[in-house]
Design a protein around this motif. Structure first.
Motif, PDB file in Angstrom:
ATOM      1  N   LYS A 161      10.325  -1.684 -11.149  1.00  0.00           N
ATOM      2  CA  LYS A 161       8.901  -1.838 -10.188  1.00  0.00           C
ATOM      3  C   LYS A 161       7.738  -1.541 -11.493  1.00  0.00           C
ATOM      4  CE  LYS A 161       6.873   0.557  -6.629  1.00  0.00           C
ATOM      5  NZ  LYS A 161       7.604   0.393  -4.670  1.00  0.00           N
ATOM      6  N   TYR A 162       8.113  -0.821 -12.693  1.00  0.00           N
ATOM      7  CA  TYR A 162       6.565  -0.773 -13.550  1.00  0.00           C
ATOM      8  C   TYR A 162       5.857  -2.029 -13.975  1.00  0.00           C
ATOM      9  CZ  TYR A 162       4.420   1.393 -17.477  1.00  0.00           C
ATOM     10  OH  TYR A 162       3.332   0.864 -17.862  1.00  0.00           O
ATOM     11  N   ALA A 164       6.514  -5.013 -12.501  1.00  0.00           N
ATOM     12  CA  ALA A 164       6.013  -5.796 -11.352  1.00  0.00           C
ATOM     13  C   ALA A 164       4.498  -4.952 -10.763  1.00  0.00           C
ATOM     14  CB  ALA A 164       6.951  -5.692 -10.796  1.00  0.00           C
ATOM     15  N   VAL A 165       4.586  -4.014 -10.915  1.00  0.00           N
ATOM     16  CA  VAL A 165       3.191  -3.112 -10.961  1.00  0.00           C
ATOM     17  C   VAL A 165       2.346  -3.758 -12.096  1.00  0.00           C
ATOM     18  CG1 VAL A 165       1.753  -1.353 -10.604  1.00  0.00           C
ATOM     19  CG2 VAL A 165       3.875  -2.333  -8.969  1.00  0.00           C
ATOM     20  N   ALA A 302       8.531   6.177 -16.598  1.00  0.00           N
ATOM     21  CA  ALA A 302       7.007   6.233 -14.805  1.00  0.00           C
ATOM     22  C   ALA A 302       7.082   7.032 -13.930  1.00  0.00           C
ATOM     23  CB  ALA A 302       6.354   5.052 -14.941  1.00  0.00           C
ATOM     24  N   ARG A 303       7.476   7.982 -14.050  1.00  0.00           N
ATOM     25  CA  ARG A 303       8.473   8.686 -12.213  1.00  0.00           C
ATOM     26  C   ARG A 303       7.288   8.496 -11.425  1.00  0.00           C
ATOM     27  NH1 ARG A 303       9.617   9.341  -8.167  1.00  0.00           N
ATOM     28  NH2 ARG A 303      10.909  11.254  -7.243  1.00  0.00           N
ATOM     29  N   HIS A 304       6.080   8.365 -12.158  1.00  0.00           N
ATOM     30  CA  HIS A 304       4.679   8.637 -10.894  1.00  0.00           C
ATOM     31  C   HIS A 304       4.815   7.088 -10.268  1.00  0.00           C
ATOM     32  CE1 HIS A 304       2.953   5.769 -13.940  1.00  0.00           C
ATOM     33  NE2 HIS A 304       2.069   5.383 -12.970  1.00  0.00           N
ATOM     34  N   ILE A 305       5.357   5.994 -10.634  1.00  0.00           N
ATOM     35  CA  ILE A 305       5.570   5.302 -10.172  1.00  0.00           C
ATOM     36  C   ILE A 305       6.956   4.431  -9.666  1.00  0.00           C
ATOM     37  CG2 ILE A 305       5.103   3.344 -11.731  1.00  0.00           C
ATOM     38  CD1 ILE A 305       3.515   2.854  -8.256  1.00  0.00           C
ATOM     39  N   ARG A 384      14.890  -7.905  -5.508  1.00  0.00           N
ATOM     40  CA  ARG A 384      13.810  -7.147  -4.425  1.00  0.00           C
ATOM     41  C   ARG A 384      13.955  -5.954  -4.050  1.00  0.00           C
ATOM     42  NH1 ARG A 384      12.894 -11.676  -2.177  1.00  0.00           N
ATOM     43  NH2 ARG A 384      11.351 -13.560  -3.869  1.00  0.00           N
ATOM     44  N   ILE A 387      13.287  -2.896  -5.930  1.00  0.00           N
ATOM     45  CA  ILE A 387      11.903  -2.393  -6.590  1.00  0.00           C
ATOM     46  C   ILE A 387      11.539  -1.520  -4.873  1.00  0.00           C
ATOM     47  CG2 ILE A 387      11.319  -3.028  -8.613  1.00  0.00           C
ATOM     48  CD1 ILE A 387       9.211  -4.689  -7.176  1.00  0.00           C
ATOM     49  N   ALA A 388      11.994  -1.368  -4.378  1.00  0.00           N
ATOM     50  CA  ALA A 388      11.431  -1.067  -2.866  1.00  0.00           C
ATOM     51  C   ALA A 388      11.192   0.379  -2.174  1.00  0.00           C
ATOM     52  CB  ALA A 388      12.379  -1.510  -1.389  1.00  0.00           C
ATOM     53  N   GLY A 389       9.818   0.652  -2.092  1.00  0.00           N
ATOM     54  CA  GLY A 389       9.472   2.006  -1.412  1.00  0.00           C
ATOM     55  C   GLY A 389       8.470   2.657  -2.771  1.00  0.00           C
ATOM     56  N   GLU A 390       7.649   3.589  -2.220  1.00  0.00           N
ATOM     57  CA  GLU A 390       7.554   4.517  -3.469  1.00  0.00           C
ATOM     58  C   GLU A 390       7.775   5.644  -2.914  1.00  0.00           C
ATOM     59  OE1 GLU A 390       5.391   2.263  -1.272  1.00  0.00           O
ATOM     60  OE2 GLU A 390       6.230   0.975  -2.774  1.00  0.00           O
ATOM     61  N   TYR A 392       6.651   9.606  -4.536  1.00  0.00           N
ATOM     62  CA  TYR A 392       5.767  10.054  -5.180  1.00  0.00           C
ATOM     63  C   TYR A 392       5.391  11.638  -5.618  1.00  0.00           C
ATOM     64  CZ  TYR A 392       2.697   6.202  -3.870  1.00  0.00           C
ATOM     65  OH  TYR A 392       1.752   4.101  -4.004  1.00  0.00           O
ATOM     66  N   PRO A 393       5.153  12.174  -7.170  1.00  0.00           N
ATOM     67  CA  PRO A 393       5.993  13.691  -6.962  1.00  0.00           C
ATOM     68  C   PRO A 393       4.768  13.858  -6.685  1.00  0.00           C
ATOM     69  CG  PRO A 393       4.943  12.294  -9.484  1.00  0.00           C
ATOM     70  CD  PRO A 393       5.415  10.842  -8.829  1.00  0.00           C
TER      71      PRO A 393
ATOM     72  N   GLU B 169       5.005  11.912 -18.981  1.00  0.00           N
ATOM     73  CA  GLU B 169       6.006  11.102 -19.031  1.00  0.00           C
ATOM     74  C   GLU B 169       6.707  11.103 -20.390  1.00  0.00           C
ATOM     75  OE1 GLU B 169       5.535   9.444 -14.099  1.00  0.00           O
ATOM     76  OE2 GLU B 169       4.882   8.346 -15.666  1.00  0.00           O
ATOM     77  N   GLY B 398       7.379  -3.114  -1.613  1.00  0.00           N
ATOM     78  CA  GLY B 398       7.400  -2.435  -3.843  1.00  0.00           C
ATOM     79  C   GLY B 398       6.475  -2.566  -4.418  1.00  0.00           C
ATOM     80  N   LEU B 399       5.473  -3.508  -3.822  1.00  0.00           N
ATOM     81  CA  LEU B 399       4.506  -3.888  -4.873  1.00  0.00           C
ATOM     82  C   LEU B 399       3.283  -2.824  -3.872  1.00  0.00           C
ATOM     83  CD1 LEU B 399       5.278  -6.916  -6.709  1.00  0.00           C
ATOM     84  CD2 LEU B 399       4.876  -5.265  -7.779  1.00  0.00           C
ATOM     85  N   PRO B 400       1.637  -2.785  -4.663  1.00  0.00           N
ATOM     86  CA  PRO B 400       0.814  -2.997  -4.540  1.00  0.00           C
ATOM     87  C   PRO B 400       0.482  -4.034  -3.560  1.00  0.00           C
ATOM     88  CG  PRO B 400       0.769  -2.015  -6.726  1.00  0.00           C
ATOM     89  CD  PRO B 400       2.339  -2.891  -5.982  1.00  0.00           C
TER      90      PRO B 400
END
Lengths: 419, 419
Positions: A161-162, A164-165, A302-305, A384, A387-390, A392-393, B169, B398-400
């Motif tokens: 996910k990191y 891809a973002v 990158a736990r934030h994402i 796909r 990486i689904a879902g967020e 957040y801490p 992190e 899963g992406l912005p």
């Protein structure tokens, strides 16, 4: 029979979600005080057992253990330390059993990759042979996604996910300035032997022309001319080019591309990333202005994402490990079994440690596009949901509020190892 | 008098929140149809005006414009293109006025740094002289935080937050593995002339011993021996060391540290980051295992972890720019005026473009710790509120889910520039 204690250790490269597995193990053990006494965690993983450095997790509040679910890296310390074979190195295995016996440890939960599953398997065998049976359960973990049998490994979904973002965001940046500034952007990802992480960048592409435009995988030896052609075509067609390169990309003769014999001003060999090598190739042959990023540890920390799916699976596998132990299973590892891609459905399965120990799962050939520079729709279908879902801490003062352990040590009962 | 149209352009390096300012401009203009007709946006910033390439923002839905608030980079395209002085380059300024006249543009909103404010100021003067007065309002933007007068510049708070989060992190990652793996981690940040961005990493430190352990700022020439001592001490005291280095760090003789004359296998000079240079220094003199990350564009494009304060200010400044124009102000830029640090209170002020044009705000000396390797409590008090709050974009798969513009072009009315 009084409850036996448990030993939990983290192993190898840490991830954004390995502590979520720790939370799953500790929380589930606490729910079964009649069967499991205290969970002791190894300081720096298996080294903590060898050196009898144990953290008493009973001294941590329920809130702190719950906070591990949103805390990256290895809260108890991890180690790159592989126990050698039983024959060469019986002393270390015997020491483990000795420490387990001294602290009345009847359960060993080892949170790591293929090497660690091998170790857990051997400990299980040796305990039996030494008359001190230990229930050994593996908990899968690796950003490299290279464990067999399980659908995926906790840690991978979040790094995927990191990447891809990052690809989508940096892609927008480059697109908006390419006319007068950078034409080619290179993102270097982890992945020394398998291209899973770099491949995940492909998820950023929604429409034709979206980045990434080229993915360089370790599975595909670099054909420099074809690569440069592709970069030039992307710049001509779209105005810019985003390249995602796996650190493990190799040349046709099998050398790591990053191993260019580059020397600094002092004549020292520069151990460096692959991104600057790719950048120089583009600059020297095509003349485009470039920028590159090397995400390095940022990507796996990158736990934030983090991916919510990944966090959930990491926690569920920690929980399942304890439940397997309570059900009397031994020398097994819980796995993720995929039922369907979309909607993503999965359940927890199990596999014998013997079947995963030291076995590496490669990216299937059918996941690599014919060009060698992208992945297939089958790969995207697989990737796909991961990486689904967020998830957040919590934040305090603008920063993620990660758990801090008390880390209370258990009093030693043995002489130092090797004395 | 019928409503005049407006021209909006993005300039220079893009940020995570420059589109939030665009949204502020366009939304506010739409609320005042009697005074402002259509907002035209320049394709690739000021180049769009020179080449008469204008995007008709009226063709974008309210939802799309609102989505700009959460979309990073320059949605209309930005440009690194500085108009030279009026004397050397009168033709370009006259062309701007000619295009403005052809499209009935009476307002010019220029979203950029010091150079752009200078351009906006000159356009205002020339329009007057050419009998086509244009209301010119600057909208501040720069991740470098180097505009004078304003408390901060939109874009900086978000890159500051990114760097602080990344430091926390990656710091946890290194701490958890230092015993058997990497001892020193180096994070390279942007900041060629000022250390604001690297300085923001200090926000990650909550307790003594927390990373970052060393910050290298462009304001402080590198004393290699003292730096290496500090790294060694950190490793001895805490087991590891996290170094944050600004790309603009210089040696005592004023050269960029990144300019090491490094050559690749082909003898080409390697244009490279400063992180590998610092890494080699540590490896060669202290022998520690290291890793480094180069965040590059990832840091300024990271809308997924933008500061809510930054987003709010970016939008408010876009709005204020239009309100200033409607109030009859000209050749001014709205600013952030800080009322208090904690709680952070601010309001919108204004400054004459002349007073900000081409002036660079440096980091105050009292923000740099006596050691030269960290920042002071005063700096932290200044920085802390700027990263406060999270403002997550919406996600899909899963992406912005970032805005995509229709980007409808306005029909040309003039011959190409220079014909």
């Amino acid at each position: 029979m009084p409850a036996k204690n448990a030993f939990y250790a983290q192993s190898g490269g840490v991830t954004a979600v390995i502590n979520a597995s720790a939370a799953g193990v500790i929380e589930t053990a606490r729910e079964h005080p009649a069967q499991i006494g205290t969970v002791y965690a190894g300081v720096n993983g298996i080294l903590g057992a060898l050196h009898e450095e144990l953290i008493d997790t009973a001294a941590e509040s329920a809130e702190t253990i719950a906070a591990l679910r949103h805390t990256p890296a290895g809260a108890f310390g991890s180690a790159r330390y592989k126990l050698r074979g039983l024959e060469e190195n019986r002393a270390e295995y015997e020491r483990l059993i000795e420490v387990f016996r001294a602290h009345d440890i009847g359960y060993f939960f080892y949170n790591g990759g293929g090497d660690s599953q091998d170790t857990a398997h051997k400990v299980s065998q040796l305990g039996e042979a030494m008359g001190y049976p230990v229930t050994c359960i593996g908990v899968p973990k690796t950003v490299d996604n290279d464990l067999p049998v399980t659908d995926t490994c906790p840690g991978f979904g979040s790094v995927a996910k990191y990447v891809a973002v990052a690809t989508r965001e940096a892609g927008l940046d480059v697109a908006s300035m390419a006319e007068t500034s950078t034409r080619v952007f290179i993102l270097e990802t982890m992945g020394r032997h398998a291209g899973w992480i770099a491949a995940a960048s492909a998820l950023a592409r929604e429409q034709d022309g979206d980045p990434p435009h080229v993915i360089l995988l370790p599975e595909v030896p670099l054909d420099e001319q074809r690569f440069l052609d592709r970069v030039r075509r992307s710049v001509e067609d779209f105005g810019y080019c985003v390249v995602v390169v796996s650190e493990g990309v190799k040349t046709a003769d099998g050398r790591f591309l990053s191993d260019q014999g580059t020397r600094d001003a002092f004549g020292h060999v520069q151990l460096g990333g692959v991104a600057p090598v790719v950048a120089a190739m583009i600059k020297n042959h095509l003349g485009y202005k470039y920028h590159y990023a090397i995400a390095d540890y940022l990507q796996r920390a990158a736990r934030h994402i983090a991916s919510a799916t990944d966090v959930e699976q990491a926690h569920a596998l920690g929980r399942a490990a304890v439940e397997l132990a309570l059900a009397g299973r031994n020398a097994v590892m819980p796995t993720i079994v995929r039922e369907s891609d979309s909607p993503y459905r999965w359940h927890i399965g199990e596999v014998a440690l013997e079947a995963v120990a030291n076995r590496e799962a490669k990216m299937p050939e059918e996941y690599i596009d014919g060009s060698g520079f992208f992945v297939t729709e089958a790969a995207l279908r697989y990737l796909r949901p991961l990486i689904a879902g967020e998830d957040y801490p919590p934040y305090r003062d603008g920063l993620p509020d990660y758990a801090r352990l008390r880390g209370q040590r258990v009093a030693r009962r043995l002489a130092p190892f090797g004395t």
